[in-house]
Design a protein around this motif. Sequence first.
Motif, PDB file in Angstrom:
ATOM      1  N   ARG A  59      -3.443  -0.627 -15.760  1.00 12.25           N
ATOM      2  CA  ARG A  59      -2.872  -0.957 -14.447  1.00 12.25           C
ATOM      3  C   ARG A  59      -3.851  -0.616 -13.329  1.00 12.25           C
ATOM      4  O   ARG A  59      -4.133  -1.426 -12.454  1.00 12.25           O
ATOM      5  N   ASP A 109      -5.604  -3.188 -10.856  1.00 13.63           N
ATOM      6  CA  ASP A 109      -5.239  -3.076  -9.440  1.00 13.63           C
ATOM      7  C   ASP A 109      -6.461  -2.911  -8.559  1.00 13.63           C
ATOM      8  O   ASP A 109      -6.583  -3.554  -7.518  1.00 13.63           O
ATOM      9  N   ASP A 130      -8.011  -7.172  -2.502  1.00 16.94           N
ATOM     10  CA  ASP A 130      -7.058  -6.347  -1.749  1.00 16.94           C
ATOM     11  C   ASP A 130      -5.709  -7.007  -1.521  1.00 16.94           C
ATOM     12  O   ASP A 130      -4.722  -6.330  -1.237  1.00 16.94           O
ATOM     13  N   ASP A 131      -5.647  -8.325  -1.582  1.00 13.55           N
ATOM     14  CA  ASP A 131      -4.360  -8.977  -1.330  1.00 13.55           C
ATOM     15  C   ASP A 131      -3.532  -9.174  -2.603  1.00 13.55           C
ATOM     16  O   ASP A 131      -2.478  -9.809  -2.564  1.00 13.55           O
ATOM     17  N   PRO A 164       3.685 -10.409  16.475  1.00 12.78           N
ATOM     18  CA  PRO A 164       2.361 -10.708  15.916  1.00 12.78           C
ATOM     19  C   PRO A 164       2.187 -10.110  14.518  1.00 12.78           C
ATOM     20  O   PRO A 164       1.385 -10.598  13.735  1.00 12.78           O
ATOM     21  N   PHE A 165       2.969  -9.072  14.205  1.00 16.38           N
ATOM     22  CA  PHE A 165       2.840  -8.412  12.903  1.00 16.38           C
ATOM     23  C   PHE A 165       3.556  -9.174  11.793  1.00 16.38           C
ATOM     24  O   PHE A 165       3.375  -8.898  10.625  1.00 16.38           O
ATOM     25  N   ASP A 169      -1.615  -7.313  17.183  1.00 14.12           N
ATOM     26  CA  ASP A 169      -2.106  -6.962  15.863  1.00 14.12           C
ATOM     27  C   ASP A 169      -3.604  -6.725  16.042  1.00 14.12           C
ATOM     28  O   ASP A 169      -4.366  -7.664  16.287  1.00 14.12           O
ATOM     29  N   ASN A 186      -7.882  -8.230  14.033  1.00 15.53           N
ATOM     30  CA  ASN A 186      -9.018  -9.105  14.343  1.00 15.53           C
ATOM     31  C   ASN A 186      -9.581  -8.898  15.749  1.00 15.53           C
ATOM     32  O   ASN A 186     -10.203  -9.800  16.316  1.00 15.53           O
ATOM     33  N   HIS A 244      -3.351  -1.025  16.535  1.00 15.26           N
ATOM     34  CA  HIS A 244      -2.330  -1.970  16.970  1.00 15.26           C
ATOM     35  C   HIS A 244      -1.576  -1.477  18.200  1.00 15.26           C
ATOM     36  O   HIS A 244      -1.633  -0.301  18.538  1.00 15.26           O
ATOM     37  N   ALA A 245      -0.839  -2.393  18.826  1.00 16.36           N
ATOM     38  CA  ALA A 245       0.042  -1.992  19.927  1.00 16.36           C
ATOM     39  C   ALA A 245       1.391  -2.667  19.787  1.00 16.36           C
ATOM     40  O   ALA A 245       1.481  -3.867  19.528  1.00 16.36           O
ATOM     41  N   LYS A 287       1.914   3.729  -4.836  1.00 15.97           N
ATOM     42  CA  LYS A 287       0.957   3.392  -5.889  1.00 15.97           C
ATOM     43  C   LYS A 287       1.465   2.149  -6.560  1.00 15.97           C
ATOM     44  O   LYS A 287       2.520   2.195  -7.176  1.00 15.97           O
ATOM     45  N   PRO A 288       0.793   1.022  -6.451  1.00 18.89           N
ATOM     46  CA  PRO A 288      -0.472   0.817  -5.763  1.00 18.89           C
ATOM     47  C   PRO A 288      -0.275   0.641  -4.248  1.00 18.89           C
ATOM     48  O   PRO A 288       0.853   0.582  -3.783  1.00 18.89           O
ATOM     49  N   ARG A 289      -1.377   0.545  -3.530  1.00 19.74           N
ATOM     50  CA  ARG A 289      -1.326   0.225  -2.100  1.00 19.74           C
ATOM     51  C   ARG A 289      -0.673  -1.130  -1.943  1.00 19.74           C
ATOM     52  O   ARG A 289      -0.962  -2.066  -2.699  1.00 19.74           O
ATOM     53  N   PRO A 312      -0.207  -4.742  -0.698  1.00 20.64           N
ATOM     54  CA  PRO A 312      -1.080  -5.744  -0.066  1.00 20.64           C
ATOM     55  C   PRO A 312      -0.573  -6.141   1.327  1.00 20.64           C
ATOM     56  O   PRO A 312      -1.347  -6.584   2.161  1.00 20.64           O
ATOM     57  N   PHE A 313       0.726  -5.946   1.571  1.00 24.68           N
ATOM     58  CA  PHE A 313       1.310  -6.340   2.857  1.00 24.68           C
ATOM     59  C   PHE A 313       1.031  -5.324   3.962  1.00 24.68           C
ATOM     60  O   PHE A 313       1.238  -5.601   5.126  1.00 24.68           O
ATOM     61  N   ARG A 336      -1.996  -3.604   4.042  1.00 26.63           N
ATOM     62  CA  ARG A 336      -3.406  -3.207   3.990  1.00 26.63           C
ATOM     63  C   ARG A 336      -4.062  -3.201   5.369  1.00 26.63           C
ATOM     64  O   ARG A 336      -5.037  -2.488   5.575  1.00 26.63           O
ATOM     65  N   TYR A 350      -1.979  -2.675   8.102  1.00 28.87           N
ATOM     66  CA  TYR A 350      -0.928  -2.139   8.968  1.00 28.87           C
ATOM     67  C   TYR A 350      -0.527  -0.705   8.675  1.00 28.87           C
ATOM     68  O   TYR A 350       0.417  -0.181   9.266  1.00 28.87           O
ATOM     69  N   TYR A 399      -0.563   2.857  15.970  1.00 28.89           N
ATOM     70  CA  TYR A 399       0.134   1.938  16.874  1.00 28.89           C
ATOM     71  C   TYR A 399       0.399   2.635  18.202  1.00 28.89           C
ATOM     72  O   TYR A 399       0.999   3.713  18.215  1.00 28.89           O
TER      73      TYR A 399
END
Lengths: 246, 246
Positions: free
Chosen positions: A76, A80, A85-86, A122-123, B11, B14, B56-57, B118-120, B122-123, B125, B127, B240
């Motif tokens: 795993r 992983d 990362d996505d 935006p999030f 966000d 970027n 972020h804000a 665990k795991p991190r 992806p949503f 990463r 935030y 944030y």
Amino acid sequence: MVRYKAIIAYDGTNFNGFQRQSTGRTVQEEVEKTITKMANQRVEIHGSGRTDAGVHALGQVIHFDFPYERPLEKMRFGLDTQTPDDVAVKSVEIVADDFHSRYLVKEKIYEFRVDIGKPRSPFRRFYASYFPYAVDVAKIERALPDFLGTHDFTSFCATGSSVEDKTRTIYEANVTVNEAGDELVFTFRGDGFLYKMIRIMVGTLLKIGNDRMPADSIPAIIAGKDRNLAGPTAHPEGLYLKEVRY
Amino acid sequence: MVRYKAIIAYDGTNFNGFQRQSTGRTVQEEVEKTITKMANQRVEIHGSGRTDAGVHALGQVIHFDFPYERPLEKMRFGLDTQTPDDVAVKSVEIVADDFHSRYLVKEKIYEFRVDIGKPRSPFRRFYASYFPYAVDVAKIERALPDFLGTHDFTSFCATGSSVEDKTRTIYEANVTVNEAGDELVFTFRGDGFLYKMIRIMVGTLLKIGNDRMPADSIPAIIAGKDRNLAGPTAHPEGLYLKEVRY
């Protein structure tokens, strides 16, 4: 060969869907690349089903045959950290040689998130579909139970689908509003779903919530077996494959 | 000229931070571009403070002078829809000519999110900061109140900061764990924060939570007035700017 089952999550934003395509980055390809490298030989993975471009997964299930047995947490963790990362690999287990991630599915659970805030967060721009109009949640709640049970869902299937039998059974269909009151979360549990079925169901429910269709319209739409009777297809970024049960 | 105050969310993924830079995309630049086009003349905006790249804000406050008065919701909607998708304009109001988004700040509230799953995910990463080690939340809760009150926070300020007076007052410092148990959310409310102060505080608290520093270390770290005594600087993607009060 040892057959492994894995539960994976992915952010669908930068994928052209789950299944390998002639163009675009896909989840299948990225995961296969990682396992193939690890196995030192070509390994193919099989998912519980496709997800479209932009659609996310919290609990997609895959299976694959690996040339030798590896300790589960090592497997795993290796998968992983070596996948992009996505993609996250949540769990791995060894299964019988006749386990199949697609053929043996008993139930699938999907979630669909709708940002109803003003302005759009935006999030959530890649993680919820945006609906900028008024929504009467009570009307949606009135309509939802009409989806339950076994029906021919032709009206809620994207035209062009090659599936012949469009009969599916829905066990659970509900909606919740988050604490802040700016997000709807739909949950659907069923024995399977047709192409774009959840997105068409949500598009129709939002039309009902916005009072542009009566709350008791669903039975007639189902009976009509005509895609044109249902509402529009909601955007893919709100859809999550949450769980697959066997 | 009419002075407007606006609350914006962004966000930070970027952006090369809030403030205009010689290189990279910034929030200030993008918002100024939009308002300047709308006003048909150069308009400058002033934020309550900078945020770093990746930060972020949820409630950054800006002010600007617009050549004429516009209906508030028209102004808000126009700004919101004309700024890029990663910036949202939450509210707009007309303020006195002597209102200043930076000079008049009374309190700021920051949130810091840490993914401890665990795991991190992806949503999360972009935030939440990821902490893959064991965390004893009780130890962090033991340490947090030691930040409260008025102190010279030299030890929690990035070296190289040109601010002379490093005395700040913290009114609130707490942590919560989400329902799933895989995310920590820190909240800090104070009259102002030094450069990277929250990120160093969180880095230190995570070191305490991971048992690599005693839970009663904070008073001595503050008293020592030495950045080297505190823990590492947590990553920007967890931070944030939540609210600015006047």
